[in-house]
Write a protein that holds these residues in place. Structure first.
Motif, PDB file in Angstrom:
ATOM      1  N   THR A   1       0.841  -1.198   0.000  1.00 22.66           N
ATOM      2  CA  THR A   1       0.000   0.000   0.000  1.00 22.66           C
ATOM      3  C   THR A   1       0.876   1.249   0.000  1.00 22.66           C
ATOM      4  O   THR A   1       1.840   1.341   0.761  1.00 22.66           O
ATOM      5  N   THR A   2       0.561   2.169  -0.899  1.00 21.57           N
ATOM      6  CA  THR A   2       1.275   3.449  -0.971  1.00 21.57           C
ATOM      7  C   THR A   2       0.271   4.596  -0.853  1.00 21.57           C
ATOM      8  O   THR A   2      -0.936   4.409  -1.046  1.00 21.57           O
ATOM      9  N   LYS A   3       0.777   5.762  -0.536  1.00 29.63           N
ATOM     10  CA  LYS A   3      -0.057   6.964  -0.456  1.00 29.63           C
ATOM     11  C   LYS A   3       0.441   7.998  -1.447  1.00 29.63           C
ATOM     12  O   LYS A   3       1.648   8.193  -1.603  1.00 29.63           O
ATOM     13  N   ASP A   4      -0.514   8.622  -2.113  1.00 31.74           N
ATOM     14  CA  ASP A   4      -0.137   9.661  -3.068  1.00 31.74           C
ATOM     15  C   ASP A   4       0.030  10.989  -2.346  1.00 31.74           C
ATOM     16  O   ASP A   4      -0.069  11.078  -1.102  1.00 31.74           O
ATOM     17  N   SER A   5       0.277  12.059  -3.114  1.00 29.56           N
ATOM     18  CA  SER A   5       0.537  13.380  -2.526  1.00 29.56           C
ATOM     19  C   SER A   5      -0.676  13.943  -1.801  1.00 29.56           C
ATOM     20  O   SER A   5      -0.537  14.823  -0.946  1.00 29.56           O
TER      21      SER A   5
END
Length: 430
Positions: free
Chosen positions: A58-62
């Motif tokens: 899981t990643t988070k964007d800006s």
């Protein structure tokens, strides 16, 4: 009405289990209601290893939104991929006659290939596929898998199979109060085994504490490491219990406990000639105690082979085979089509054909013959594939969606009576 009534591959050897370097023989069975125009009837043999698994991250964007990504890891090793033409050659069209036909084949396996192996994250698999190549039409295809058992002689690795005599002392305390100690002596005559043999473990328990021993577990465990190459080099480890049993308490302060954990049909420890799957076995012994005290756990490496240690084999008369053995008395035919037999063996469409005995040895040869003992039987492993379908194959390959389990050699060893037996309650086995 479909003109193709039967299309399948049959091996001459019951169980379809072979050793590297052996000759694989059999027949492609075709039963046509009417004559058919084809380009070729071809047969392919493939041996390969594959590993494949997924990992989610899981990643988070800006903007702080979470996104889930699935990474696919894989690797492949190919040992052979050969094609033979049993009828025609695709250059010109040929006529496949109506009726029941047997097209015999023979194929020599390479020598340096690994043992068959199946797992959810990887496999070493050997398959045969027959294809009726039809002009301007969909091809007819059928597929079947067979087992290759690569010899792993424990006598060649005898220094890794030495017995052990280990002593363990565990002091127990509660809120800084000494509650005494538990002393264990663990003895295993050898650490090299074959399927069918029992891992005999004797434990001398000397409990001078006020804490009771409630249970002693014995587990044969397998450790696998899968090596992926794409998208980059990484590994995945899998730990599993192959078989387990336990001796239930309560126990006296001074007692001897004996476990005889029989090795089920499993592949040998070292998957030689395979560079993307590593396999090891171990024996895990856990002493469970009452109260809030931690269990005592010891783990010892175990070697699993296909040929037993000579010193562990009882007299030749003690070992009995669990399957009949036949002998070679017939030269296999060349890979050329045969005329349809005019015999009462022909059966109507959709009726299974009776099993045939072709005079071949029912199992691969083993070097145990030099010790004048019966060869092992070959039994299916519990670890199996749900299907043998490749990613690039359609859903219309007959037999590709069938489950497959490799067969491994199993020796019928008599039960040992060296030590007095403590009753063992089988908790679970896989």
């Amino acid at each position: 009405m479909p003109s193709l009534r039967t299309f399948r591959i049959e091996f001459d050897r019951a169980g379809a289990t072979y050793s590297p370097g052996e000759l694989v023989t059999g027949n492609v069975i075709v039963d046509l209601a009417r004559e058919k125009t084809i380009r070729a009837l071809k047969l392919s043999f493939k041996g390969e290893a594959n590993v494949s698994w997924e990992r989610r991250r899981t990643t988070k964007d800006s903007q702080g939104h979470s996104h889930t990504h699935v990474d696919h890891y894989r690797a492949n090793e190919q040992y052979f991929n050969l094609v033979y033409y049993l009828l025609g050659d695709t250059a010109d069209e040929v006529r496949m006659p109506a009726g029941f036909q047997k097209y015999p084949f023979s194929f020599s396996l390479p020598h340096n290939i690994p043992c068959s192996f199946e797992h959810a994250d990887g496999y070493i698999r050997y398959t045969t596929k027959a294809v009726i190549d039809r002009p301007w039409r969909f091809n007819h295809e059928c597929k079947i898998a067979f087992t290759v058992v690569t010899s792993y002689d424990l006598n060649a690795h005898s220094q890794q199979c030495l017995g052990l005599d280990d002593e363990v002392t565990e002091s127990l305390c509660c809120f800084c109060f000494n509650m005494g100690s538990i002393r264990l002596r663990i003895r295993i005559p050898t650490t090299g085994f074959v399927p069918g043999q029992s891992i005999e473990t004797m434990i001398n328990l000397d409990n001078t504490s006020s804490v009771g021993v409630t249970k002693i577990c014995f587990k044969l465990q397998r450790s696998l490491v899968f090596h992926a190459k794409i998208p980059y080099s990484t590994t995945k480890t899998d730990e599993a219990t192959v078989k387990s049993e336990a001796s239930m308490g309560p126990f006296n302060q001074h007692v001897d406990i004996v476990s005889r954990l029989q090795v089920p049909p499993i592949s040998p420890s070292q998957l030689e000639y395979c560079n993307i799957i590593d396999q090891k076995y171990s024996l895990r012994i856990t002493i469970h105690v009452s109260g809030m005290h931690c269990s005592i756990t010891k783990t010892y490496p175990i070697l699993i082979g296909t040929i037993p240690l000579r010193l562990t084999i009882p007299s030749a008369t003690a070992l009995q085979p669990t399957a009949p053995i036949m002998h070679y008395d017939y030269d296999p035919p060349p890979p050329m089509p045969m005329a349809p037999p005019e015999s009462p063996e022909y059966l109507p469409p959709n009726v299974p054909y009776p099993p045939r005995t072709y005079g071949f040895s029912s199992q691969p040869s083993t070097s145990t013959n030099q010790w004048d003992i019966p060869p092992p039987s070959y039994e299916e492993c519990m670890q199996r594939a749900d299907s043998i379908k490749d990613d690039d194959e359609s859903n219309y390959v007959h037999g590709a969606n069938e489950p497959f389990a490799p067969r491994y050699p199993v020796f019928n060893f008599p039960a040992s009576r060296k030590y007095g037996m403590s009753p063992l309650n089988v908790l679970y086995q896989f």
